[in-house]
Design an enzyme around this catalytic site. Structure first.
Site, mmCIF file in Angstrom:
data_model
loop_
_atom_site.group_PDB
_atom_site.id
_atom_site.type_symbol
_atom_site.label_atom_id
_atom_site.label_comp_id
_atom_site.label_asym_id
_atom_site.label_seq_id
_atom_site.Cartn_x
_atom_site.Cartn_y
_atom_site.Cartn_z
ATOM 1 N N CYS A 85 7.566 3.963 5.764
ATOM 2 C CA CYS A 85 6.659 3.938 4.496
ATOM 3 C C CYS A 85 7.528 3.534 3.567
ATOM 4 O O CYS A 85 6.942 3.230 2.288
ATOM 5 C CB CYS A 85 5.904 5.212 4.428
ATOM 6 S SG CYS A 85 7.208 6.602 3.735
ATOM 7 N N CYS B 251 -1.392 8.294 7.293
ATOM 8 C CA CYS B 251 -2.520 7.847 7.004
ATOM 9 C C CYS B 251 -3.630 7.223 7.875
ATOM 10 O O CYS B 251 -3.274 6.757 9.094
ATOM 11 C CB CYS B 251 -2.768 6.949 5.773
ATOM 12 S SG CYS B 251 -1.728 7.247 4.360
ATOM 13 N N CYS C 266 0.872 -1.142 0.084
ATOM 14 C CA CYS C 266 0.014 -0.001 -0.019
ATOM 15 C C CYS C 266 0.894 1.244 -0.049
ATOM 16 O O CYS C 266 0.717 2.116 -0.682
ATOM 17 C CB CYS C 266 -0.899 -0.093 1.170
ATOM 18 S SG CYS C 266 -2.324 1.163 1.124
ATOM 19 N N CYS C 267 1.892 1.435 0.827
ATOM 20 C CA CYS C 267 2.690 2.288 0.940
ATOM 21 C C CYS C 267 3.565 2.478 -0.382
ATOM 22 O O CYS C 267 3.800 3.625 -0.866
ATOM 23 C CB CYS C 267 3.930 2.457 2.044
ATOM 24 S SG CYS C 267 3.273 2.703 3.784
ATOM 25 N N CYS D 157 -3.721 3.785 9.539
ATOM 26 C CA CYS D 157 -2.309 3.255 10.029
ATOM 27 C C CYS D 157 -1.812 4.407 11.198
ATOM 28 O O CYS D 157 -0.685 4.265 11.520
ATOM 29 C CB CYS D 157 -1.227 3.097 8.796
ATOM 30 S SG CYS D 157 -1.958 2.128 7.593
HETATM 31 S S1 SF4 Z 1 0.386 4.578 5.511
HETATM 32 FE FE1 SF4 Z 1 -1.130 3.093 5.444
HETATM 33 S S2 SF4 Z 1 -2.914 3.864 4.310
HETATM 34 FE FE2 SF4 Z 1 -1.011 5.134 4.074
HETATM 35 S S3 SF4 Z 1 -0.258 4.317 2.199
HETATM 36 FE FE3 SF4 Z 1 1.036 3.285 3.847
HETATM 37 S S4 SF4 Z 1 -0.322 1.460 4.462
HETATM 38 FE FE4 SF4 Z 1 -1.613 2.630 2.883
#
Ligand code: SF4
Length: 247
Positions: free
Chosen positions: A223, A197, A115-116, A200
């Site tokens: 991240c 985010c 996701c990151c 998280c």
């Molecule tokens: S901090 Fe969490 S929601 Fe944001 S990009 Fe990374 S995993 Fe995804």
């Protein structure tokens, strides 16, 4: 253009310089081919302020992941307007849209590294292709990975990363905020001392480590923007790592 040896020497020299002096050097050498990244949280305020005080037009990259708190987006708008910042929002490659939308709730939980990568690393890699130097606000006291960073880091592709706050402690940030009466992120007073985010980030206690509320309990502290992941630019490497298929 500095050689790797000169960058190494300057980086050592900058260990005793102030963030203001380091930013002035970066702006003088690299503007307008210079950008900074900011997450617009409370600890981002001093560096944004220092850069804005140079009076030079430095693009500020903001990673609009789609998972931010509403308060972060509003705060970003407020600061950009009041400080006359040139903020540029970075978003994921649209080729990932179908995959992300199908997994939107579970992606940050099931695979936060992927996701990151999709929402932060890849958009930043793409944006930085257009600049020669990148100012980042990381500090050595934040994480184990950051403890080993250098003030100037020359990447293999020639991009220079400039970390002016590396030697600052949490108290230096607080003192700068106080001395210049800078505004705080609205969630700070609710216990969000480091804000990323929404899926998280959790509120933490006053005695907890500053970043304890980020990816809490998931064995993740970064991240990927400031780790080895950032250097992986080939889609094939990422596909292998995450066992992914992308058309
Ligand atoms: S901090 Fe969490 S929601 Fe944001 S990009 Fe990374 S995993 Fe995804």
């Amino acid at each position: 253009m500095f050689s790797a040896h000169e960058i190494e020497r300057l980086s050592q020299e900058f260990e005793t310089k102030t963030p203001q002096e380091i930013v002035q050097w970066a702006v003088g050498e690299y503007s307008p081919n210079l950008a900074m990244s900011s997450s617009f949280q409370t600890q981002s305020m001093p560096l944004l302020h220092i850069v804005s005080q140079t009076g030079r037009d430095v693009t500020v990259f903001f990673l609009d992941t789609g998972y931010h708190f509403w308060e972060t987006l509003m705060f970003r708008e407020q600061i950009a307007l009041e400080w006359n910042l040139n903020v540029f929002d970075l978003r994921r490659d649209p080729r990932w849209d179908v995959f992300v939308l199908q997994n939107i709730r579970k992606l940050p939980v099931d695979d936060p590294n992927l996701c990151c990568y999709l929402h932060k690393v890849q958009p930043m890699q793409k944006a930085l292709q257009g600049v020669k130097a990148w100012i980042s606000g990381i500090r050595r006291d934040q994480t184990e990975t950051r403890a080993h960073a250098k003030i100037l880091e020359l990447q293999d592709d020639g991009l220079l990363k400039v970390n002016p706050l590396l030697n600052w402690k949490k108290t230096d940030v607080e003192n700068y905020m106080k001395d210049h009466a800078l505004p705080s992120h609205p969630l700070l007073e609710k216990g969000y001392r480091s804000v990323g985010c929404a899926p998280c980030t959790i509120a933490i206690g006053a005695d907890d480590d500053e970043r304890a509320g980020r990816w809490a309990g998931r064995g993740k502290t970064e991240c990927g923007l400031h780790t080895e992941m950032f250097k992986k630019k080939k889609l094939s490497e990422i596909q292998r790592e995450f066992n992914l298929e992308i058309k």
